[in-house]
Design a protein around this motif. Structure first.
Motif, short mmCIF file in Angstrom:
data_model
loop_
_atom_site.label_atom_id
_atom_site.label_comp_id
_atom_site.label_asym_id
_atom_site.label_seq_id
_atom_site.Cartn_x
_atom_site.Cartn_y
_atom_site.Cartn_z
N ASP A 1 -14.61 -18.59 -4.70
CA ASP A 1 -14.02 -19.21 -3.67
C ASP A 1 -12.84 -20.14 -4.35
O ASP A 1 -13.23 -21.07 -5.25
N ARG B 1 -11.83 -19.39 4.86
CA ARG B 1 -10.55 -18.51 4.28
C ARG B 1 -9.42 -18.89 5.19
O ARG B 1 -9.60 -19.00 6.52
N TYR C 1 -8.99 -19.13 0.08
CA TYR C 1 -9.24 -17.78 -0.18
C TYR C 1 -10.46 -17.20 -1.39
O TYR C 1 -10.83 -18.27 -2.11
N ARG C 2 -10.62 -16.01 -1.49
CA ARG C 2 -11.77 -15.59 -2.26
C ARG C 2 -11.00 -14.73 -3.32
O ARG C 2 -10.49 -13.72 -2.97
#
Length: 62
Positions: free
Chosen positions: A28, A13, A22-23
């Motif tokens: 992902d 991240r 980012y998630r």
């Protein structure tokens, strides 16, 4: 936005150079960092920001 399944990048991240990891939910993702940022500084936006500031101060006092 790109989705990745690479196990080496899983859980990564943040920002590296011009790339943001980012998630999004359970996936992902990767995207590039924007070259320019333009703040919406219209009178309508300023009015909304003022309302938000008042609401935040009210709930902080609770």
């Amino acid at each position: 936005m790109a989705k990745h399944c690479n196990s080496l990048l899983r859980g990564l991240r943040g920002r590296i150079g011009n790339t943001i990891f980012y998630r999004n939910g359970d996936q992902d993702c990767i995207r590039s960092y924007p070259l320019e940022y333009h703040d919406a500084n219209t009178p309508e936006q300023q009015k909304i920001r003022a309302h938000l500031t008042v609401a935040l101060r009210f709930y902080q006092q609770l």
